[in-house]
Design a protein around this motif. Sequence first.
Motif, PDB file in Angstrom:
ATOM      1  N   ALA A 177      15.387 -90.763  26.247  1.00  0.00           N
ATOM      2  CA  ALA A 177      14.408 -91.047  25.194  1.00  0.00           C
ATOM      3  C   ALA A 177      14.403 -89.923  24.158  1.00  0.00           C
ATOM      4  O   ALA A 177      14.314 -90.182  22.953  1.00  0.00           O
ATOM      5  CB  ALA A 177      13.022 -91.223  25.797  1.00  0.00           C
ATOM      6  N   TRP A 193      13.909 -90.076  30.673  1.00  0.00           N
ATOM      7  CA  TRP A 193      13.111 -89.238  29.792  1.00  0.00           C
ATOM      8  C   TRP A 193      14.012 -88.471  28.815  1.00  0.00           C
ATOM      9  O   TRP A 193      13.731 -88.407  27.614  1.00  0.00           O
ATOM     10  CB  TRP A 193      12.284 -88.294  30.658  1.00  0.00           C
ATOM     11  CG  TRP A 193      11.370 -87.377  29.948  1.00  0.00           C
ATOM     12  CD1 TRP A 193      10.333 -87.714  29.129  1.00  0.00           C
ATOM     13  CD2 TRP A 193      11.380 -85.951  30.012  1.00  0.00           C
ATOM     14  NE1 TRP A 193       9.705 -86.585  28.685  1.00  0.00           N
ATOM     15  CE2 TRP A 193      10.322 -85.488  29.214  1.00  0.00           C
ATOM     16  CE3 TRP A 193      12.176 -85.031  30.681  1.00  0.00           C
ATOM     17  CZ2 TRP A 193      10.047 -84.146  29.059  1.00  0.00           C
ATOM     18  CZ3 TRP A 193      11.898 -83.690  30.524  1.00  0.00           C
ATOM     19  CH2 TRP A 193      10.844 -83.259  29.718  1.00  0.00           C
ATOM     20  N   TRP A 237      10.981 -93.969  16.652  1.00  0.00           N
ATOM     21  CA  TRP A 237       9.695 -94.471  17.156  1.00  0.00           C
ATOM     22  C   TRP A 237       9.844 -95.029  18.573  1.00  0.00           C
ATOM     23  O   TRP A 237       9.015 -94.762  19.442  1.00  0.00           O
ATOM     24  CB  TRP A 237       9.141 -95.523  16.212  1.00  0.00           C
ATOM     25  CG  TRP A 237       7.875 -96.146  16.695  1.00  0.00           C
ATOM     26  CD1 TRP A 237       7.727 -97.412  17.177  1.00  0.00           C
ATOM     27  CD2 TRP A 237       6.592 -95.539  16.787  1.00  0.00           C
ATOM     28  NE1 TRP A 237       6.428 -97.619  17.545  1.00  0.00           N
ATOM     29  CE2 TRP A 237       5.697 -96.476  17.314  1.00  0.00           C
ATOM     30  CE3 TRP A 237       6.112 -94.282  16.459  1.00  0.00           C
ATOM     31  CZ2 TRP A 237       4.364 -96.210  17.528  1.00  0.00           C
ATOM     32  CZ3 TRP A 237       4.774 -94.023  16.676  1.00  0.00           C
ATOM     33  CH2 TRP A 237       3.921 -94.970  17.207  1.00  0.00           C
ATOM     34  N   ALA A 238      10.904 -95.804  18.812  1.00  0.00           N
ATOM     35  CA  ALA A 238      11.138 -96.351  20.149  1.00  0.00           C
ATOM     36  C   ALA A 238      11.404 -95.230  21.150  1.00  0.00           C
ATOM     37  O   ALA A 238      10.947 -95.287  22.295  1.00  0.00           O
ATOM     38  CB  ALA A 238      12.307 -97.332  20.115  1.00  0.00           C
ATOM     39  N   MET A 282      15.345 -90.157  20.148  1.00  0.00           N
ATOM     40  CA  MET A 282      14.562 -89.608  19.035  1.00  0.00           C
ATOM     41  C   MET A 282      15.429 -88.735  18.137  1.00  0.00           C
ATOM     42  O   MET A 282      15.321 -88.791  16.905  1.00  0.00           O
ATOM     43  CB  MET A 282      13.380 -88.784  19.555  1.00  0.00           C
ATOM     44  CG  MET A 282      12.262 -89.594  20.112  1.00  0.00           C
ATOM     45  SD  MET A 282      10.775 -88.653  20.442  1.00  0.00           S
ATOM     46  CE  MET A 282      11.303 -87.466  21.642  1.00  0.00           C
ATOM     47  N   TYR A 327      10.221 -92.199  20.952  1.00  0.00           N
ATOM     48  CA  TYR A 327       8.945 -91.516  21.181  1.00  0.00           C
ATOM     49  C   TYR A 327       8.081 -92.295  22.159  1.00  0.00           C
ATOM     50  O   TYR A 327       7.454 -91.712  23.048  1.00  0.00           O
ATOM     51  CB  TYR A 327       8.216 -91.328  19.848  1.00  0.00           C
ATOM     52  CG  TYR A 327       6.849 -90.704  19.999  1.00  0.00           C
ATOM     53  CD1 TYR A 327       6.708 -89.373  20.361  1.00  0.00           C
ATOM     54  CD2 TYR A 327       5.704 -91.458  19.790  1.00  0.00           C
ATOM     55  CE1 TYR A 327       5.455 -88.798  20.511  1.00  0.00           C
ATOM     56  CE2 TYR A 327       4.455 -90.898  19.940  1.00  0.00           C
ATOM     57  CZ  TYR A 327       4.330 -89.567  20.301  1.00  0.00           C
ATOM     58  OH  TYR A 327       3.085 -89.020  20.452  1.00  0.00           O
ATOM     59  N   ARG A 328       8.053 -93.590  22.011  1.00  0.00           N
ATOM     60  CA  ARG A 328       7.264 -94.415  22.939  1.00  0.00           C
ATOM     61  C   ARG A 328       7.830 -94.326  24.361  1.00  0.00           C
ATOM     62  O   ARG A 328       7.073 -94.259  25.327  1.00  0.00           O
ATOM     63  CB  ARG A 328       7.211 -95.848  22.461  1.00  0.00           C
ATOM     64  CG  ARG A 328       6.341 -96.006  21.223  1.00  0.00           C
ATOM     65  CD  ARG A 328       6.208 -97.441  20.836  1.00  0.00           C
ATOM     66  NE  ARG A 328       5.840 -98.254  21.979  1.00  0.00           N
ATOM     67  CZ  ARG A 328       4.706 -98.912  22.103  1.00  0.00           C
ATOM     68  NH1 ARG A 328       3.827 -98.844  21.143  1.00  0.00           N
ATOM     69  NH2 ARG A 328       4.473 -99.647  23.162  1.00  0.00           N
ATOM     70  N   ALA A 329       9.151 -94.339  24.492  1.00  0.00           N
ATOM     71  CA  ALA A 329       9.767 -94.195  25.811  1.00  0.00           C
ATOM     72  C   ALA A 329       9.506 -92.808  26.381  1.00  0.00           C
ATOM     73  O   ALA A 329       9.257 -92.654  27.576  1.00  0.00           O
ATOM     74  CB  ALA A 329      11.273 -94.458  25.709  1.00  0.00           C
ATOM     75  N   TYR A 330       9.531 -91.797  25.535  1.00  0.00           N
ATOM     76  CA  TYR A 330       9.238 -90.432  25.954  1.00  0.00           C
ATOM     77  C   TYR A 330       7.830 -90.348  26.542  1.00  0.00           C
ATOM     78  O   TYR A 330       7.624 -89.779  27.610  1.00  0.00           O
ATOM     79  CB  TYR A 330       9.381 -89.493  24.755  1.00  0.00           C
ATOM     80  CG  TYR A 330       8.908 -88.083  25.004  1.00  0.00           C
ATOM     81  CD1 TYR A 330       9.741 -87.155  25.606  1.00  0.00           C
ATOM     82  CD2 TYR A 330       7.633 -87.681  24.626  1.00  0.00           C
ATOM     83  CE1 TYR A 330       9.314 -85.857  25.839  1.00  0.00           C
ATOM     84  CE2 TYR A 330       7.200 -86.394  24.850  1.00  0.00           C
ATOM     85  CZ  TYR A 330       8.041 -85.491  25.456  1.00  0.00           C
ATOM     86  OH  TYR A 330       7.604 -84.210  25.686  1.00  0.00           O
ATOM     87  N   LYS A 331       6.863 -90.920  25.844  1.00  0.00           N
ATOM     88  CA  LYS A 331       5.483 -90.901  26.326  1.00  0.00           C
ATOM     89  C   LYS A 331       5.339 -91.697  27.624  1.00  0.00           C
ATOM     90  O   LYS A 331       4.537 -91.348  28.482  1.00  0.00           O
ATOM     91  CB  LYS A 331       4.543 -91.477  25.263  1.00  0.00           C
ATOM     92  CG  LYS A 331       4.215 -90.496  24.174  1.00  0.00           C
ATOM     93  CD  LYS A 331       3.303 -91.055  23.113  1.00  0.00           C
ATOM     94  CE  LYS A 331       2.136 -91.819  23.673  1.00  0.00           C
ATOM     95  NZ  LYS A 331       1.200 -92.273  22.651  1.00  0.00           N
ATOM     96  N   TYR A 332       6.099 -92.775  27.774  1.00  0.00           N
ATOM     97  CA  TYR A 332       6.018 -93.602  28.968  1.00  0.00           C
ATOM     98  C   TYR A 332       6.588 -92.874  30.183  1.00  0.00           C
ATOM     99  O   TYR A 332       6.015 -92.917  31.275  1.00  0.00           O
ATOM    100  CB  TYR A 332       6.765 -94.920  28.747  1.00  0.00           C
ATOM    101  CG  TYR A 332       6.809 -95.794  29.972  1.00  0.00           C
ATOM    102  CD1 TYR A 332       5.708 -96.554  30.350  1.00  0.00           C
ATOM    103  CD2 TYR A 332       7.947 -95.857  30.765  1.00  0.00           C
ATOM    104  CE1 TYR A 332       5.734 -97.347  31.477  1.00  0.00           C
ATOM    105  CE2 TYR A 332       7.992 -96.646  31.892  1.00  0.00           C
ATOM    106  CZ  TYR A 332       6.875 -97.392  32.238  1.00  0.00           C
ATOM    107  OH  TYR A 332       6.917 -98.172  33.362  1.00  0.00           O
ATOM    108  N   TYR A 333       7.730 -92.219  30.015  1.00  0.00           N
ATOM    109  CA  TYR A 333       8.410 -91.599  31.152  1.00  0.00           C
ATOM    110  C   TYR A 333       7.896 -90.210  31.500  1.00  0.00           C
ATOM    111  O   TYR A 333       8.184 -89.712  32.586  1.00  0.00           O
ATOM    112  CB  TYR A 333       9.921 -91.531  30.901  1.00  0.00           C
ATOM    113  CG  TYR A 333      10.572 -92.883  30.997  1.00  0.00           C
ATOM    114  CD1 TYR A 333      10.550 -93.601  32.185  1.00  0.00           C
ATOM    115  CD2 TYR A 333      11.197 -93.455  29.907  1.00  0.00           C
ATOM    116  CE1 TYR A 333      11.135 -94.847  32.276  1.00  0.00           C
ATOM    117  CE2 TYR A 333      11.789 -94.699  29.985  1.00  0.00           C
ATOM    118  CZ  TYR A 333      11.749 -95.388  31.176  1.00  0.00           C
ATOM    119  OH  TYR A 333      12.327 -96.621  31.270  1.00  0.00           O
TER     120      TYR A 333
END
Length: 103
Positions: free
Chosen positions: A36, A33, A78-79, A40, A81-87
């Motif tokens: 990520a 997290w 962007w990648a 960003m 941010y997507r990893a942040y939201k996933y973790y």
Amino acid sequence: MPVFVILIVFSLSFYVYYKIKYFRSRRPAERRWISAKASMALGSFVLFFGVNQFFLYSSTVTYLVGTIFLLIGGGSAWAGYRAYKYYLPLVIEEAEQLAKNGG
């Protein structure tokens, strides 16, 4: 422009902050997290650096390099941010389990 210089310095500072925090963390989901968030910050650094190039010089090479930096920085942010939201839910679950187990 001074605004972009300030944004560049802040994003680089956040990148260094999150990388130090990453190395100090011992929880696996939290490390991903934080990584990520560092991604960003680094992406925003590259993005702002590319935008700043458009205002400094006016040549074809500058526009080409600035556009490449803009695309790479935006993609990295962007990648991240997507990893942040996933973790994020995994980190919350990990923290709840740790608190439940008394650690």
